[in-house]
Design a protein around this motif. Structure first.
Motif, PDB file in Angstrom:
ATOM      1  N   LEU A  15       0.815  -1.217   0.000  1.00 37.87           N
ATOM      2  CA  LEU A  15       0.000   0.000   0.000  1.00 37.87           C
ATOM      3  C   LEU A  15       0.850   1.269   0.000  1.00 37.87           C
ATOM      4  O   LEU A  15       0.322   2.368   0.149  1.00 37.87           O
ATOM      5  CB  LEU A  15      -0.945   0.001   1.206  1.00 37.87           C
ATOM      6  N   ASP A  16       2.140   1.140  -0.161  1.00 35.86           N
ATOM      7  CA  ASP A  16       3.043   2.291  -0.176  1.00 35.86           C
ATOM      8  C   ASP A  16       3.163   2.813  -1.615  1.00 35.86           C
ATOM      9  O   ASP A  16       3.688   2.106  -2.481  1.00 35.86           O
ATOM     10  CB  ASP A  16       4.407   1.861   0.344  1.00 35.86           C
ATOM     11  N   PRO A  17       2.713   4.034  -1.891  1.00 37.26           N
ATOM     12  CA  PRO A  17       2.792   4.555  -3.263  1.00 37.26           C
ATOM     13  C   PRO A  17       4.213   4.554  -3.816  1.00 37.26           C
ATOM     14  O   PRO A  17       4.413   4.415  -5.025  1.00 37.26           O
ATOM     15  CB  PRO A  17       2.270   5.989  -3.138  1.00 37.26           C
ATOM     16  N   GLY A  18       5.196   4.705  -2.951  1.00 41.32           N
ATOM     17  CA  GLY A  18       6.592   4.737  -3.376  1.00 41.32           C
ATOM     18  C   GLY A  18       7.086   3.438  -3.964  1.00 41.32           C
ATOM     19  O   GLY A  18       8.156   3.400  -4.586  1.00 41.32           O
ATOM     20  N   GLN A  19       6.318   2.363  -3.790  1.00 41.36           N
ATOM     21  CA  GLN A  19       6.715   1.069  -4.328  1.00 41.36           C
ATOM     22  C   GLN A  19       6.365   0.911  -5.810  1.00 41.36           C
ATOM     23  O   GLN A  19       6.775  -0.051  -6.438  1.00 41.36           O
ATOM     24  CB  GLN A  19       6.021  -0.047  -3.546  1.00 41.36           C
ATOM     25  N   TYR A  20       5.603   1.839  -6.352  1.00 44.06           N
ATOM     26  CA  TYR A  20       5.076   1.689  -7.701  1.00 44.06           C
ATOM     27  C   TYR A  20       5.768   2.631  -8.668  1.00 44.06           C
ATOM     28  O   TYR A  20       5.858   3.842  -8.429  1.00 44.06           O
ATOM     29  CB  TYR A  20       3.562   1.928  -7.707  1.00 44.06           C
ATOM     30  N   LYS A  21       6.220   2.062  -9.758  1.00 45.80           N
ATOM     31  CA  LYS A  21       6.972   2.817 -10.760  1.00 45.80           C
ATOM     32  C   LYS A  21       6.073   3.409 -11.838  1.00 45.80           C
ATOM     33  O   LYS A  21       6.350   4.484 -12.365  1.00 45.80           O
ATOM     34  CB  LYS A  21       8.010   1.907 -11.420  1.00 45.80           C
ATOM     35  N   PHE A  22       5.009   2.715 -12.175  1.00 46.97           N
ATOM     36  CA  PHE A  22       4.174   3.116 -13.305  1.00 46.97           C
ATOM     37  C   PHE A  22       2.818   3.618 -12.813  1.00 46.97           C
ATOM     38  O   PHE A  22       2.179   2.983 -11.976  1.00 46.97           O
ATOM     39  CB  PHE A  22       3.986   1.945 -14.265  1.00 46.97           C
ATOM     40  N   TRP A  23       2.397   4.742 -13.379  1.00 48.13           N
ATOM     41  CA  TRP A  23       1.163   5.394 -12.947  1.00 48.13           C
ATOM     42  C   TRP A  23       0.337   5.829 -14.151  1.00 48.13           C
ATOM     43  O   TRP A  23       0.883   6.228 -15.182  1.00 48.13           O
ATOM     44  CB  TRP A  23       1.475   6.629 -12.101  1.00 48.13           C
ATOM     45  N   GLY A  24      -0.977   5.795 -13.979  1.00 43.88           N
ATOM     46  CA  GLY A  24      -1.865   6.362 -14.970  1.00 43.88           C
ATOM     47  C   GLY A  24      -2.037   7.858 -14.739  1.00 43.88           C
ATOM     48  O   GLY A  24      -1.456   8.428 -13.812  1.00 43.88           O
ATOM     49  N   GLN A  25      -2.862   8.469 -15.575  1.00 45.98           N
ATOM     50  CA  GLN A  25      -3.055   9.917 -15.494  1.00 45.98           C
ATOM     51  C   GLN A  25      -4.124  10.297 -14.477  1.00 45.98           C
ATOM     52  O   GLN A  25      -4.258  11.467 -14.119  1.00 45.98           O
ATOM     53  CB  GLN A  25      -3.438  10.478 -16.874  1.00 45.98           C
ATOM     54  N   GLY A  26      -4.886   9.334 -14.009  1.00 50.15           N
ATOM     55  CA  GLY A  26      -5.893   9.587 -12.997  1.00 50.15           C
ATOM     56  C   GLY A  26      -7.275   9.812 -13.568  1.00 50.15           C
ATOM     57  O   GLY A  26      -7.439  10.214 -14.726  1.00 50.15           O
ATOM     58  N   THR A  27      -8.269   9.522 -12.755  1.00 47.01           N
ATOM     59  CA  THR A  27      -9.658   9.804 -13.102  1.00 47.01           C
ATOM     60  C   THR A  27     -10.313  10.442 -11.878  1.00 47.01           C
ATOM     61  O   THR A  27     -10.152   9.955 -10.757  1.00 47.01           O
ATOM     62  CB  THR A  27     -10.390   8.522 -13.556  1.00 47.01           C
ATOM     63  N   PRO A  28     -11.041  11.547 -12.065  1.00 49.67           N
ATOM     64  CA  PRO A  28     -11.571  12.286 -10.913  1.00 49.67           C
ATOM     65  C   PRO A  28     -12.872  11.688 -10.383  1.00 49.67           C
ATOM     66  O   PRO A  28     -13.748  11.266 -11.150  1.00 49.67           O
ATOM     67  CB  PRO A  28     -11.806  13.690 -11.475  1.00 49.67           C
ATOM     68  N   VAL A  29     -12.990  11.694  -9.080  1.00 49.79           N
ATOM     69  CA  VAL A  29     -14.208  11.254  -8.397  1.00 49.79           C
ATOM     70  C   VAL A  29     -14.649  12.384  -7.470  1.00 49.79           C
ATOM     71  O   VAL A  29     -13.870  12.846  -6.648  1.00 49.79           O
ATOM     72  CB  VAL A  29     -13.970   9.970  -7.596  1.00 49.79           C
ATOM     73  N   THR A  30     -15.897  12.805  -7.626  1.00 46.83           N
ATOM     74  CA  THR A  30     -16.466  13.844  -6.775  1.00 46.83           C
ATOM     75  C   THR A  30     -17.747  13.319  -6.157  1.00 46.83           C
ATOM     76  O   THR A  30     -18.645  12.871  -6.865  1.00 46.83           O
ATOM     77  CB  THR A  30     -16.774  15.111  -7.577  1.00 46.83           C
ATOM     78  N   VAL A  31     -17.798  13.370  -4.829  1.00 49.05           N
ATOM     79  CA  VAL A  31     -18.968  12.894  -4.107  1.00 49.05           C
ATOM     80  C   VAL A  31     -19.578  14.075  -3.372  1.00 49.05           C
ATOM     81  O   VAL A  31     -18.928  14.701  -2.536  1.00 49.05           O
ATOM     82  CB  VAL A  31     -18.613  11.776  -3.125  1.00 49.05           C
ATOM     83  N   SER A  32     -20.808  14.375  -3.670  1.00 48.94           N
ATOM     84  CA  SER A  32     -21.487  15.513  -3.048  1.00 48.94           C
ATOM     85  C   SER A  32     -22.425  15.022  -1.948  1.00 48.94           C
ATOM     86  O   SER A  32     -22.991  13.930  -2.032  1.00 48.94           O
ATOM     87  CB  SER A  32     -22.262  16.305  -4.088  1.00 48.94           C
ATOM     88  N   SER A  33     -22.587  15.863  -0.944  1.00 48.16           N
ATOM     89  CA  SER A  33     -23.441  15.488   0.199  1.00 48.16           C
ATOM     90  C   SER A  33     -24.884  15.854  -0.046  1.00 48.16           C
ATOM     91  O   SER A  33     -25.221  16.557  -0.986  1.00 48.16           O
ATOM     92  CB  SER A  33     -22.931  16.184   1.457  1.00 48.16           C
TER      93      SER A  33
END
Length: 125
Positions: free
Chosen positions: A107-125
């Protein structure tokens, strides 16, 4: 060349669900450690869940009981089913991969070399 492309993010109301996907290419997918991470504005990147090549799964405490990580080796795709979303889940969600991870640090992000560009998640109350 390793490529990771996330999709499935969006805006939902609290209590809703989303299913994220990560399409992988450029490496032997089934042999890699894969994970989902997220980063909210002003916060550090944090783990959500990760899956080992043999299928063992580890969840961050924030994800336990609500999120499910899965992978389809035939389609080289990683998924994250997110249920019972709340505003604290609002973040950019990233898919990550690496060929090896130190024991106990999946679960340590530093262990991972390859990453995607990300996808946004927004949760409204």
């Amino acid at each position: 060349q390793v490529q990771l492309v996330e999709s499935g993010g969006g805006s939902v109301q609290a209590g809703g669900s989303l299913r994220l996907s990560c399409a992988a290419s450029g490496y032997t997918y089934s042999r890699y450690y894969m994970g989902w991470f997220r980063q909210a504005p002003g916060n550090e990147r944090e783990a959500v869940a990760a899956i080992e090549p043999d299928g063992d799964i580890t969840y961050a405490n924030s994800a336990k009981g609500r999120f499910t990580i899965s992978k389809d080796n035939a389609k080289s795709t990683l998924h994250l089913q997110m249920n019972t979303l709340n505003p604290e889940d609002t973040a950019m969600y990233y898919c990550a991969a690496n060929g090896w991870v130190y024991r106990g640090k999946i679960l340590d992000p530093g262990q991972y070399k390859f990453w995607g560009q990300g996808t946004p998640v927004t949760v409204s109350s």
